[in-house]
Design a protein around this motif. Structure first.
Motif, PDB file in Angstrom:
ATOM      1  N   SER A   1       0.611  -1.193   0.078  1.00  0.00           N
ATOM      2  CA  SER A   1       0.000  -0.072  -0.037  1.00  0.00           C
ATOM      3  C   SER A   1       1.007   1.357  -0.035  1.00  0.00           C
ATOM      4  CB  SER A   1      -0.886   0.022   1.330  1.00  0.00           C
ATOM      5  OG  SER A   1      -1.628  -1.348   1.365  1.00  0.00           O
ATOM      6  N   TYR A   2       1.932   1.062   0.813  1.00  0.00           N
ATOM      7  CA  TYR A   2       2.988   2.344   0.702  1.00  0.00           C
ATOM      8  C   TYR A   2       3.454   2.865  -0.755  1.00  0.00           C
ATOM      9  CZ  TYR A   2       6.823   5.318   2.150  1.00  0.00           C
ATOM     10  OH  TYR A   2       7.560   6.442   2.009  1.00  0.00           O
TER      11      TYR A   2
ATOM     12  N   ARG B   1       3.549   5.861  -5.278  1.00  0.00           N
ATOM     13  CA  ARG B   1       3.678   6.004  -6.797  1.00  0.00           C
ATOM     14  C   ARG B   1       2.628   7.152  -7.415  1.00  0.00           C
ATOM     15  NH1 ARG B   1       3.061   6.725 -11.281  1.00  0.00           N
ATOM     16  NH2 ARG B   1       3.553   5.188 -13.040  1.00  0.00           N
ATOM     17  N   TYR B   2       1.335   7.140  -6.678  1.00  0.00           N
ATOM     18  CA  TYR B   2       0.523   8.155  -7.417  1.00  0.00           C
ATOM     19  C   TYR B   2       0.355   9.415  -6.636  1.00  0.00           C
ATOM     20  CZ  TYR B   2      -1.031   4.109 -10.133  1.00  0.00           C
ATOM     21  OH  TYR B   2      -0.773   3.087 -11.042  1.00  0.00           O
TER      22      TYR B   2
ATOM     23  N   ILE C   1       2.243  12.325   8.238  1.00  0.00           N
ATOM     24  CA  ILE C   1       1.468  11.443   9.284  1.00  0.00           C
ATOM     25  C   ILE C   1       0.243  11.170   8.404  1.00  0.00           C
ATOM     26  CG2 ILE C   1      -0.232  11.909  11.450  1.00  0.00           C
ATOM     27  CD1 ILE C   1       1.972  13.767  12.628  1.00  0.00           C
ATOM     28  N   SER C   2      -0.278  12.075   7.565  1.00  0.00           N
ATOM     29  CA  SER C   2      -1.364  11.640   6.917  1.00  0.00           C
ATOM     30  C   SER C   2      -1.102  10.498   5.848  1.00  0.00           C
ATOM     31  CB  SER C   2      -1.926  13.089   6.027  1.00  0.00           C
ATOM     32  OG  SER C   2      -2.344  14.156   6.976  1.00  0.00           O
ATOM     33  N   LEU C   3      -0.008  10.468   5.265  1.00  0.00           N
ATOM     34  CA  LEU C   3       0.594   9.585   4.605  1.00  0.00           C
ATOM     35  C   LEU C   3       0.519   8.183   5.070  1.00  0.00           C
ATOM     36  CD1 LEU C   3       1.663   8.370   1.807  1.00  0.00           C
ATOM     37  CD2 LEU C   3       4.104   9.041   2.968  1.00  0.00           C
ATOM     38  N   PHE C   4       0.997   8.102   6.592  1.00  0.00           N
ATOM     39  CA  PHE C   4       0.916   6.880   7.194  1.00  0.00           C
ATOM     40  C   PHE C   4      -0.357   6.392   7.499  1.00  0.00           C
ATOM     41  CE2 PHE C   4       5.394   8.097   8.861  1.00  0.00           C
ATOM     42  CZ  PHE C   4       5.956   7.426   7.706  1.00  0.00           C
ATOM     43  N   LEU C   5      -1.303   7.369   7.934  1.00  0.00           N
ATOM     44  CA  LEU C   5      -2.671   6.872   8.298  1.00  0.00           C
ATOM     45  C   LEU C   5      -3.531   6.634   6.875  1.00  0.00           C
ATOM     46  CD1 LEU C   5      -3.866   9.792  10.652  1.00  0.00           C
ATOM     47  CD2 LEU C   5      -3.195   7.515  11.155  1.00  0.00           C
ATOM     48  N   SER C   6      -3.191   7.001   5.815  1.00  0.00           N
ATOM     49  CA  SER C   6      -3.797   6.714   4.408  1.00  0.00           C
ATOM     50  C   SER C   6      -3.202   5.271   4.050  1.00  0.00           C
ATOM     51  CB  SER C   6      -3.444   7.540   3.257  1.00  0.00           C
ATOM     52  OG  SER C   6      -3.982   8.978   3.661  1.00  0.00           O
ATOM     53  N   THR C   7      -1.919   5.049   4.333  1.00  0.00           N
ATOM     54  CA  THR C   7      -1.198   3.602   4.004  1.00  0.00           C
ATOM     55  C   THR C   7      -1.802   2.595   4.957  1.00  0.00           C
ATOM     56  OG1 THR C   7       0.604   4.990   3.389  1.00  0.00           O
ATOM     57  CG2 THR C   7       0.877   2.471   3.725  1.00  0.00           C
ATOM     58  N   PHE C   8      -2.168   2.992   6.001  1.00  0.00           N
ATOM     59  CA  PHE C   8      -2.739   1.944   7.140  1.00  0.00           C
ATOM     60  C   PHE C   8      -4.138   1.751   6.616  1.00  0.00           C
ATOM     61  CE2 PHE C   8      -4.968   0.793  10.847  1.00  0.00           C
ATOM     62  CZ  PHE C   8      -4.456  -0.141  11.539  1.00  0.00           C
ATOM     63  N   THR C   9      -4.799   2.840   6.245  1.00  0.00           N
ATOM     64  CA  THR C   9      -6.118   2.532   5.646  1.00  0.00           C
ATOM     65  C   THR C   9      -6.313   1.535   4.562  1.00  0.00           C
ATOM     66  OG1 THR C   9      -6.978   4.697   6.774  1.00  0.00           O
ATOM     67  CG2 THR C   9      -8.330   3.481   5.185  1.00  0.00           C
ATOM     68  N   LEU C  10      -5.488   2.065   3.458  1.00  0.00           N
ATOM     69  CA  LEU C  10      -5.511   1.080   2.330  1.00  0.00           C
ATOM     70  C   LEU C  10      -5.188  -0.102   2.665  1.00  0.00           C
ATOM     71  CD1 LEU C  10      -5.861   1.060  -0.776  1.00  0.00           C
ATOM     72  CD2 LEU C  10      -3.246   1.719  -1.024  1.00  0.00           C
ATOM     73  N   ALA C  11      -4.107  -0.498   3.585  1.00  0.00           N
ATOM     74  CA  ALA C  11      -3.957  -1.845   3.789  1.00  0.00           C
ATOM     75  C   ALA C  11      -5.023  -2.712   4.592  1.00  0.00           C
ATOM     76  CB  ALA C  11      -2.496  -2.002   4.653  1.00  0.00           C
ATOM     77  N   VAL C  12      -5.635  -1.898   5.488  1.00  0.00           N
ATOM     78  CA  VAL C  12      -6.645  -2.764   5.982  1.00  0.00           C
ATOM     79  C   VAL C  12      -7.936  -2.797   4.841  1.00  0.00           C
ATOM     80  CG1 VAL C  12      -8.688  -2.172   7.811  1.00  0.00           C
ATOM     81  CG2 VAL C  12      -6.419  -1.511   8.247  1.00  0.00           C
TER      82      VAL C  12
END
Length: 304
Positions: A35-36, A41-42, A59-70
């Motif tokens: 996900s990261y 990439r985009y 911080i927002s990137l980490f939260l978005s990556t966590f959400t996409l992984a879930v």
């Protein structure tokens, strides 16, 4: 003897919990890394500066990556469960695949449900409001001011959504028992709210899918409809047709006393008709795949 059996059962349960936790962590770590890379990439490139905005973006990137992984884990959980069950049924006595048991699958489903609610109601809104926040007026600018504004916005959003769903439930099912069940936040309200948001997402998907398919066929039609030389010929024939109609209207509007102008317009109209005939002949040659003959060598048609 019973004590040894109890200790052995406790040890077995402990090792099973450790194994399931390790497997869940490894699966989530793989999804998080994938996900990261997808998000980076985009993601729009920004200046690498160690300031307040850079920290907020990270911080927002980490939260978005966590959400996409879930989200990816929740989507892949059903095929993973089916494949695991088929493997266990095919090799019931194999020692190396016994970790694909029902306890692991149930644990994954529980974790997916828990983190899906967490991402939907907390992490995604927090990441959005945290990016847009600037701090309340009168407070010292910084990360703490942005976090405070984000938390206040989340609280107001939660009150708004809970109120809307409460009113909708009252309008649809005005029953005392159903209204009392809404007080049970964890067992009824959050699953009900999650289902409502999922329903809105499905409706939005059904509305956007035909538009995307139509756009896809439009783009493919623009790429594959016909060669450029034929497009140029159609445009030139259309322009010459307009010129012919304009000259014909001018001829119809002139009186017979203006003989000189009528002769000039008739000659010009004849030239336009000749040019249109040659272009039609050229278009026919292109359609049939023949080589252009000398009659198609039209003046002022450009090099094709």
């Amino acid at each position: 003897m019973e004590g040894q059996d109890e200790v052995s059962a406790r040890e077995q349960h402990f090792h099973s919990q450790v194994r399931e936790s390790t497997i869940c962590f490894l699966l989530f770590a793989i999804l998080y890394v994938v996900s990261y890379f997808i998000i980076t990439r985009y993601k729009r490139k920004s200046d690498e500066q160690e300031d307040e905005d850079a920290i907020v973006n990270r911080i927002s990137l980490f939260l978005s990556t966590f959400t996409l992984a879930v989200s990816a884990g929740a989507v892949l959980l059903l095929p993973f469960s089916i494949i695991s069950n088929e493997i266990l049924l095919s090799f019931p006595q194999n020692y190396y695949i016994q970790w694909l048991n029902g306890s692991l699958i149930h644990g994954l489903w529980n974790l997916a449900s828990l983190f899906s609610n967490l991402c939907l109601f907390v992490l995604m809104p927090f990441a959005f409001f945290f990016l847009e926040s600037e701090g309340f007026a009168g407070l010292k600018k910084g990360i703490r001011a942005r976090i405070l504004e984000t938390l206040v916005m989340l609280l107001l959003l939660a009150l708004l959504i809970l109120g809307i769903v409460w009113v909708a439930s009252a309008l649809i099912d005005n029953d005392a028992a159903s209204m009392e069940s809404l007080y049970d936040l964890w067992e009824f309200y959050l699953p009900y709210l999650y289902s409502c948001i999922s329903l809105m997402g499905c409706l939005l998907l059904l509305l956007c899918t035909p538009v995307g398919l139509s756009r896809m066929f439009t783009v493919m039609g623009q790429l594959l409809v016909k060669p450029t030389i034929l497009e140029d010929l159609d445009e030139q024939i259309y322009i010459i047709t307009l010129e012919e109609e304009a000259l014909q209207r001018r001829l119809n509007g002139l009186s017979s006393s203006v003989e000189y102008n009528i002769m000039e317009l008739e000659q010009e109209l004849e030239n336009v008709k000749t040019l249109k005939t040659k272009l039609d002949h050229w278009k026919l040659c292109v359609h049939l795949g023949f080589e252009l003959c000398s009659a198609c060598d039209v003046e002022n048609t450009g090099n094709h």
